[in-house]
Design a protein around this motif. Sequence first.
Motif, PDB file in Angstrom:
ATOM      1  N   LEU A 105       0.653  -1.152   0.022  1.00 47.35           N
ATOM      2  CA  LEU A 105       0.027   0.016  -0.111  1.00 47.35           C
ATOM      3  C   LEU A 105       0.858   1.239  -0.053  1.00 47.35           C
ATOM      4  O   LEU A 105       0.415   2.408  -0.801  1.00 47.35           O
ATOM      5  CB  LEU A 105      -1.118  -0.120   1.098  1.00 47.35           C
ATOM      6  N   GLU A 106       1.953   1.325   0.779  1.00 42.77           N
ATOM      7  CA  GLU A 106       2.678   2.353   0.945  1.00 42.77           C
ATOM      8  C   GLU A 106       3.352   2.625  -0.367  1.00 42.77           C
ATOM      9  O   GLU A 106       3.419   3.688  -1.004  1.00 42.77           O
ATOM     10  CB  GLU A 106       3.762   2.176   1.961  1.00 42.77           C
ATOM     11  N   ALA A 107       4.041   1.482  -1.098  1.00 38.81           N
ATOM     12  CA  ALA A 107       4.536   1.800  -2.461  1.00 38.81           C
ATOM     13  C   ALA A 107       3.463   2.416  -3.596  1.00 38.81           C
ATOM     14  O   ALA A 107       3.827   3.146  -4.328  1.00 38.81           O
ATOM     15  CB  ALA A 107       4.943   0.357  -3.041  1.00 38.81           C
ATOM     16  N   LEU A 133       3.953   5.566  -5.593  1.00 35.47           N
ATOM     17  CA  LEU A 133       3.673   5.954  -7.467  1.00 35.47           C
ATOM     18  C   LEU A 133       2.631   6.719  -7.469  1.00 35.47           C
ATOM     19  O   LEU A 133       2.741   7.731  -8.678  1.00 35.47           O
ATOM     20  CB  LEU A 133       3.392   4.291  -7.863  1.00 35.47           C
ATOM     21  N   ARG A 134       1.348   6.727  -6.999  1.00 35.98           N
ATOM     22  CA  ARG A 134       0.209   7.496  -7.213  1.00 35.98           C
ATOM     23  C   ARG A 134       0.569   8.947  -6.919  1.00 35.98           C
ATOM     24  O   ARG A 134       0.413   9.811  -7.832  1.00 35.98           O
ATOM     25  CB  ARG A 134      -0.771   7.285  -6.188  1.00 35.98           C
ATOM     26  N   ASP A 135       1.363   9.500  -6.004  1.00 36.45           N
ATOM     27  CA  ASP A 135       1.387  10.718  -5.527  1.00 36.45           C
ATOM     28  C   ASP A 135       2.749  11.272  -6.501  1.00 36.45           C
ATOM     29  O   ASP A 135       2.689  12.405  -6.986  1.00 36.45           O
ATOM     30  CB  ASP A 135       2.119  10.848  -4.220  1.00 36.45           C
ATOM     31  N   ALA A 136       3.642  10.560  -7.035  1.00 36.58           N
ATOM     32  CA  ALA A 136       4.914  10.663  -7.871  1.00 36.58           C
ATOM     33  C   ALA A 136       4.269  11.202  -9.334  1.00 36.58           C
ATOM     34  O   ALA A 136       4.662  12.102  -9.952  1.00 36.58           O
ATOM     35  CB  ALA A 136       5.858   9.766  -7.733  1.00 36.58           C
ATOM     36  N   LEU A 137       3.247  10.384  -9.606  1.00 35.06           N
ATOM     37  CA  LEU A 137       2.672  10.407 -11.017  1.00 35.06           C
ATOM     38  C   LEU A 137       1.427  11.123 -11.152  1.00 35.06           C
ATOM     39  O   LEU A 137       1.012  11.507 -12.036  1.00 35.06           O
ATOM     40  CB  LEU A 137       2.594   9.041 -11.589  1.00 35.06           C
ATOM     41  N   LEU A 191      -0.614   3.570   8.259  1.00 35.50           N
ATOM     42  CA  LEU A 191      -1.645   4.196   8.959  1.00 35.50           C
ATOM     43  C   LEU A 191      -1.506   5.664   8.600  1.00 35.50           C
ATOM     44  O   LEU A 191      -2.591   6.377   8.353  1.00 35.50           O
ATOM     45  CB  LEU A 191      -1.713   3.898  10.473  1.00 35.50           C
ATOM     46  N   LEU A 192      -0.423   6.207   8.891  1.00 36.18           N
ATOM     47  CA  LEU A 192      -0.130   7.793   8.610  1.00 36.18           C
ATOM     48  C   LEU A 192      -0.122   8.086   7.049  1.00 36.18           C
ATOM     49  O   LEU A 192      -0.297   9.309   6.851  1.00 36.18           O
ATOM     50  CB  LEU A 192       0.989   8.206   9.681  1.00 36.18           C
ATOM     51  N   LYS A 193       0.530   7.351   6.440  1.00 33.93           N
ATOM     52  CA  LYS A 193       1.061   7.677   4.968  1.00 33.93           C
ATOM     53  C   LYS A 193      -0.270   7.325   4.215  1.00 33.93           C
ATOM     54  O   LYS A 193      -0.520   8.090   3.205  1.00 33.93           O
ATOM     55  CB  LYS A 193       2.231   6.982   4.480  1.00 33.93           C
ATOM     56  N   VAL A 194      -0.764   6.369   4.218  1.00 35.36           N
ATOM     57  CA  VAL A 194      -1.761   5.615   3.590  1.00 35.36           C
ATOM     58  C   VAL A 194      -3.203   6.071   3.905  1.00 35.36           C
ATOM     59  O   VAL A 194      -4.182   6.609   3.140  1.00 35.36           O
ATOM     60  CB  VAL A 194      -1.958   4.035   3.075  1.00 35.36           C
ATOM     61  N   ASN A 237      -4.950   8.850 -10.598  1.00 34.46           N
ATOM     62  CA  ASN A 237      -5.847   8.415  -9.806  1.00 34.46           C
ATOM     63  C   ASN A 237      -6.164   6.803 -10.160  1.00 34.46           C
ATOM     64  O   ASN A 237      -7.036   6.263  -9.557  1.00 34.46           O
ATOM     65  CB  ASN A 237      -7.152   9.213  -9.802  1.00 34.46           C
ATOM     66  N   GLU A 238      -5.156   6.255 -10.948  1.00 38.16           N
ATOM     67  CA  GLU A 238      -5.515   4.931 -11.469  1.00 38.16           C
ATOM     68  C   GLU A 238      -5.543   3.886 -10.495  1.00 38.16           C
ATOM     69  O   GLU A 238      -6.216   2.943 -10.364  1.00 38.16           O
ATOM     70  CB  GLU A 238      -4.341   4.715 -12.484  1.00 38.16           C
ATOM     71  N   PHE A 239      -4.714   3.885  -9.377  1.00 36.74           N
ATOM     72  CA  PHE A 239      -4.668   3.065  -8.364  1.00 36.74           C
ATOM     73  C   PHE A 239      -5.449   3.208  -7.128  1.00 36.74           C
ATOM     74  O   PHE A 239      -5.350   2.540  -6.096  1.00 36.74           O
ATOM     75  CB  PHE A 239      -3.280   2.813  -7.998  1.00 36.74           C
ATOM     76  N   ASP A 240      -6.462   4.394  -7.149  1.00 37.03           N
ATOM     77  CA  ASP A 240      -7.079   4.639  -5.982  1.00 37.03           C
ATOM     78  C   ASP A 240      -8.012   3.789  -5.483  1.00 37.03           C
ATOM     79  O   ASP A 240      -8.126   3.505  -4.292  1.00 37.03           O
ATOM     80  CB  ASP A 240      -8.173   6.109  -6.269  1.00 37.03           C
TER      81      ASP A 240
END
Length: 388
Positions: free
Chosen positions: A256-258, A262-266, A315-318, A269-272
């Motif tokens: 989930l963190e990974a 990737l979502r934030d870097a690119l 919990l805090l990042k995702v 919303n593909e993986f939301d």
Amino acid sequence: MLNSRLLDNLRVQDFAGFDPFDSLNSRLLSATPLYRNNFIRLAWLQLGKRSPVNLRPFLGVPKKRNPKGIALVISGLVNDYHRTGENHFLVEANELSGWLLAERSNVQEWGYSCWGYHFDWQARAFYVPAGKPNIITTCYVARALFDLGKVTGDQSLIDVSLDAARFISRHLYTEADGRSFYAYIPGESAFVHNASLWGAAWCGFAGRTLGDEALVEQALRVARQSAQEQVKDGSWVYGERHHHKFKDGFHTGYNLEALCILRDALQTNEFDECIAKGYQYYVETFFETDGTAKYYDNSVYPLDMHSFAQAIFTLLKVGGTAADVELCERVVQRAIDLMYRPSTGLFIYQKTRHFTNRINYMRWTQAWAYCSFAFYNRFRVELDNAQD
């Protein structure tokens, strides 16, 4: 106070220590012909990993630094700097980064910056000699060096960290059995979700930073593979081989963190939906009401500080909502109640139903504890400041 004491303990040991998987560093075993036998190596490694009594001093296993462990310490030091503004944390992190640069796997052989473990490692499917690069160590080191380079303005550290993505792309990208993924080590064809997704996260981040769209597209192709193989309930098994069909908390947290990196870097919303389903499964499955972090989907035991540490990040990042923060606070308290030893200032490796393993492991336990608590402490300070 707790984390400062833990950091002091790591300093006293010069950030070196034992590891659950370092038994093949035994001078006793390496002096015999038995070392060349795969079964003996696997059994010997498992003996060291599973024994609640630390046999390493008797087997001639030395305490050493581990590149991933040092990377976790650097990440913790950077977070302590952001929290306090005290420059000595960056001075110490820079000193450790110099060691990491010197410990790169053979650049002439691999062509790019990459890192492995400080011990030979025998798995069921393959044997990995000390120093051979692997994707997880490389990703954690690259992230730590990038973050340190950004805060200190050291472009050379940033360049090395991004160069690591080239290693992942050129040496670990694999197409096998109808899948596209990043392998754990060069030449290996086993598909493991957390390893592949961490590679995708770093390659996607580096590709966007470098303006390399081919690297970005490769990372997306790999991430989509794991997204497609997510179980309907939001879970992932560890990997595709028959002995990989288990589900555990900290590897789910890795996944989930990974995906979020990737979502934030690119900015996609593909993986939301994939992240939302996975996170709901994670929170509902891997925690007791009191905040105890479970190891497996179907068992609390073994209690492991690694599970608690990754839970803080996930919990805090995702998550990051008020409910997630409240759960994280319970997780932190349970980690202290169950795993911390005030008499030593160190964390316990594992507890099972029947015994407690108190062996002091630097990479697996203490570095993870320090890094996660440093992140949590910074998060709490920034949250409190934002609410003032």
